[in-house]
Design an enzyme around this catalytic site. Structure first.
Site, PDB file in Angstrom:
ATOM      1  N   ASP A   9       0.709  -1.714  -0.051  1.00  0.00           N
ATOM      2  CA  ASP A   9      -0.041   0.174   0.340  1.00  0.00           C
ATOM      3  C   ASP A   9       0.742   1.511  -0.291  1.00  0.00           C
ATOM      4  O   ASP A   9       0.241   2.409   0.434  1.00  0.00           O
ATOM      5  CB  ASP A   9      -0.910  -0.654   1.170  1.00  0.00           C
ATOM      6  N   HIS A  52     -10.700   0.939  -3.290  1.00  0.00           N
ATOM      7  CA  HIS A  52     -12.030  -0.022  -2.759  1.00  0.00           C
ATOM      8  C   HIS A  52     -13.053   1.549  -2.970  1.00  0.00           C
ATOM      9  O   HIS A  52     -13.105   2.481  -4.379  1.00  0.00           O
ATOM     10  CB  HIS A  52     -11.954   1.486  -0.944  1.00  0.00           C
ATOM     11  N   HIS A  56     -17.468   2.585   0.182  1.00  0.00           N
ATOM     12  CA  HIS A  56     -16.613   1.627   1.542  1.00  0.00           C
ATOM     13  C   HIS A  56     -16.992   1.178   2.837  1.00  0.00           C
ATOM     14  O   HIS A  56     -17.234   2.088   3.521  1.00  0.00           O
ATOM     15  CB  HIS A  56     -15.159   1.342   1.721  1.00  0.00           C
ATOM     16  N   LYS A 122      -7.127  -4.856  -3.616  1.00  0.00           N
ATOM     17  CA  LYS A 122      -7.596  -5.328  -2.010  1.00  0.00           C
ATOM     18  C   LYS A 122      -8.459  -4.099  -1.681  1.00  0.00           C
ATOM     19  O   LYS A 122      -8.431  -2.806  -1.466  1.00  0.00           O
ATOM     20  CB  LYS A 122      -6.714  -6.198  -1.568  1.00  0.00           C
ATOM     21  N   CYS A 176      -2.320  -3.074   7.927  1.00  0.00           N
ATOM     22  CA  CYS A 176      -2.271  -4.247   6.493  1.00  0.00           C
ATOM     23  C   CYS A 176      -0.601  -4.183   6.024  1.00  0.00           C
ATOM     24  O   CYS A 176      -0.572  -5.898   5.576  1.00  0.00           O
ATOM     25  CB  CYS A 176      -2.002  -2.954   4.985  1.00  0.00           C
TER      26      CYS A 176
HETATM   27 ZN   LIG Z   1      -8.643   0.757   3.202  1.00  0.00          ZN
END
Ligand SMILES: [Zn+2]
Length: 236
Positions: A9, A52, A56, A122, A176
């Site tokens: 990320d 997203h 979300h 993701k 994450c």
């Molecule tokens: Zn997120």
């Protein structure tokens, strides 16, 4: 031994100065991560991206006031998997971030992406959080629901290449990256988190707690100049 690097990320929305969910010093990780990406000891180099939809569940403005302040408030989230709807989890609310197709979802240009072999998007299912690049917050891995949340079956991709060791870096170390490293260990791989190549949402006490969880899950917390990384290219 075959090793994979997972760069988690490293996206505009997680980086200062303009990211909506900027993690302190995240952009400064780029040189360390680029050095790792150029390490010939890795068989596979992977980059994950939070991606997203606008609706979300983790986005604070998608919940009614007054208990919808980002970072501060939590909601009860239900498992979207069929037959498991009664299972719930406490979910922290975040500012709107990494909406699919926006600038904020792009990997920062400082990261040298030419060596990336595989991208994992993701968090694509609006109903559920997905910190780990392997599974959603409920651990749904092979279920239909997880296939709507992530576009790569990461465990399968690693197995296909015969990967035995996974090194995780990026942001956020206490979210994450932590959950990706824990899921790598759960998948039966030797899992390492490179501490000087992560930055955290809650550094200090939050990171110390995260390190305890990582160790309990069997993840080794190492450094980029340590023997574990050095051993990959034969430089110890
Ligand atoms: Zn997120």
């Amino acid at each position: 031994m075959k090793a994979a690097l997972i760069v988690v990320d490293m996206q505009e929305d997680f980086c200062p100065p303009n990211g909506s969910l900027a993690v302190n010093e995240a952009r400064t990780l780029a040189p360390t991560i680029n050095t790792l990406l150029s390490n010939p000891g890795f068989t596979l180099r992977i980059a994950s991206q939070d991606s997203h939809p606008p609706n979300h569940i983790s986005f604070a403005p998608n919940h009614p006031p007054p208990n919808n302040l980002p970072f501060e408030h939590f909601i009860e989230m239900s498992n979207p998997a069929a037959g498991k709807e009664t299972e719930t989890k406490r979910q922290r609310l975040w500012p709107i971030h990494c909406v699919e197709g926006t600038k904020g979802a792009e990997i920062i240009p400082e990261i040298d992406t030419k060596n990336i072999d595989l991208y994992v998007r993701k968090g694509m299912d609006a109903r559920v959080e997905m910190y780990s690049a392997f599974a959603d917050a409920f651990g749904n891995l092979d279920a239909e629901v997880n296939r709507s949340s992530v576009d790569v079956h990461l465990k399968g991709a690693l197995e296909e290449k015969g990967i035995t060791d996974v090194f995780c870096v990026g942001v956020a170390g206490d979210y994450c990256v932590k959950y990706t490293a824990i899921d790598a260990a759960r998948a039966g791989l030797r899992s390492y988190l490179v501490e000087d190549a992560v930055r955290c949402v809650d550094p200090g006490v939050g990171w110390e707690e995260a390190k305890r969880e990582l160790r309990e899950a069997g993840v080794l917390v190492v450094r980029s100049d340590g023997p574990e990384v050095g051993g990959l290219s034969g430089v110890v």
